[in-house]
Enzyme design. Structure first.
Site, PDB file in Angstrom:
ATOM      1  N   LYS A 112       0.874  -1.171   0.000  1.00  0.00           N
ATOM      2  CA  LYS A 112       0.000   0.000   0.000  1.00  0.00           C
ATOM      3  C   LYS A 112       0.915   1.225   0.000  1.00  0.00           C
ATOM      4  CE  LYS A 112      -3.572   2.609   2.303  1.00  0.00           C
ATOM      5  NZ  LYS A 112      -4.106   3.036   3.611  1.00  0.00           N
ATOM      6  N   ALA A 133      -9.888   5.746   3.915  1.00  0.00           N
ATOM      7  CA  ALA A 133      -9.715   6.897   4.815  1.00  0.00           C
ATOM      8  C   ALA A 133     -10.982   7.723   4.962  1.00  0.00           C
ATOM      9  CB  ALA A 133      -8.575   7.800   4.372  1.00  0.00           C
TER      10      ALA A 133
END
Length: 257
Positions: A97, A184
């Site tokens: 990531k 997020a």
């Protein structure tokens, strides 16, 4: 339910889980289990990835979960690339990531440095899942250089504000030929369901679960929300109307006098 496919690998769960902010490694492990996830992301700055005895890594069953190292804290492409190379050399894991966040206040990703790092890491054989602003142009550029997904933010990291970038993410989903993982800012299961209903391929949750009063219960709630949202998307939601439409015909005895 249909499978999530990333870089040719199939996953039954469309919920990715972060491993930061938990009160203990046991709570983290129990939350991972309750969520049904198959992918757990860990910050390379917080673990000794080449040490199986590392307390956090020891709590994650790597036979059950794909470990997804992330470059959280990297301030530019060079730093992210260095972290990625060190992690792969130590662990053999080539999934990554990619996070490049030079701004310490809002933790927004740097689009230029992210693209620069992605180009290099993809060429080096990494399976790159880049964390980005909800920028449709950048998302296509990253797809073009060969990233495995794009991961646009719904809101700044850890804010729990929900789908504040919905309009831009809708464009990203419409244009993308690779999985779109909303990452997020999702603070409630309903936020995750909203992302899935609009066609996102998956969501990544950390703060909303880890800082809940009962993280394990919240992890299970997110699992159900993601499944419900995906099912609703596949079912083909009815279109929005601006004029009332009766669910029963306005004929029969109510109209007869």
């Amino acid at each position: 339910m249909d499978k999530l496919i990333i870089a040719g690998r199939e996953f039954s769960s469309r919920l990715l889980i972060g491993t930061g902010k938990y009160s203990s490694n046991k709570v983290m492990a129990d939350s991972l289990h309750a969520s049904g996830t198959e992918i757990a992301t860990v910050a390379l700055r917080r673990v000794d990835i080449d040490n199986p005895a590392d307390s956090m890594l020891a709590a994650i069953d790597q036979k059950k979960y794909l470990l997804l190292p992330n470059t959280s804290g990297a301030r530019d492409a060079q730093e992210a690339i260095r972290l990625a190379r060190l992690a792969r050399a130590a662990s053999g894991i080539n999934w990554l990531k990619l996070e490049v966040t030079p701004d310490p206040y809002y933790l927004l990703p740097d689009p230029i440095e992210t693209l620069k790092a992605a180009e290099i890491l993809v060429k080096e054989g990494f399976i790159v899942l880049p964390y980005i602003n909800a920028d449709p142009v950048l998302a296509k550029k990253l797809e073009d250089v060969g990233t495995a997904t794009v991961m646009p933010l719904a809101a700044p990291i850890g804010t729990n504000r929900g789908m504040t970038t919905r309009a831009a993410i809708e464009i990203i989903i419409a244009q993308s030929n690779i999985p779109v993982v909303v990452d997020a800012g999702l603070g409630l299961p309903s936020h995750a369901a909203e992302a899935m209903e609009m066609g996102a391929d998956a969501v990544l949750i950390n703060t909303a679960i880890a800082t809940a009063a009962d993280p394990v219960m919240m992890a299970e709630a997110f699992k159900k929300a993601v499944e419900a949202g995906r099912a609703a998307y596949l079912a083909g939601p009815a279109g929005v109307k601006f004029k009332a439409s009766a669910s029963s015909p306005l004929t029969g005895f109510l109209r007869n006098e």
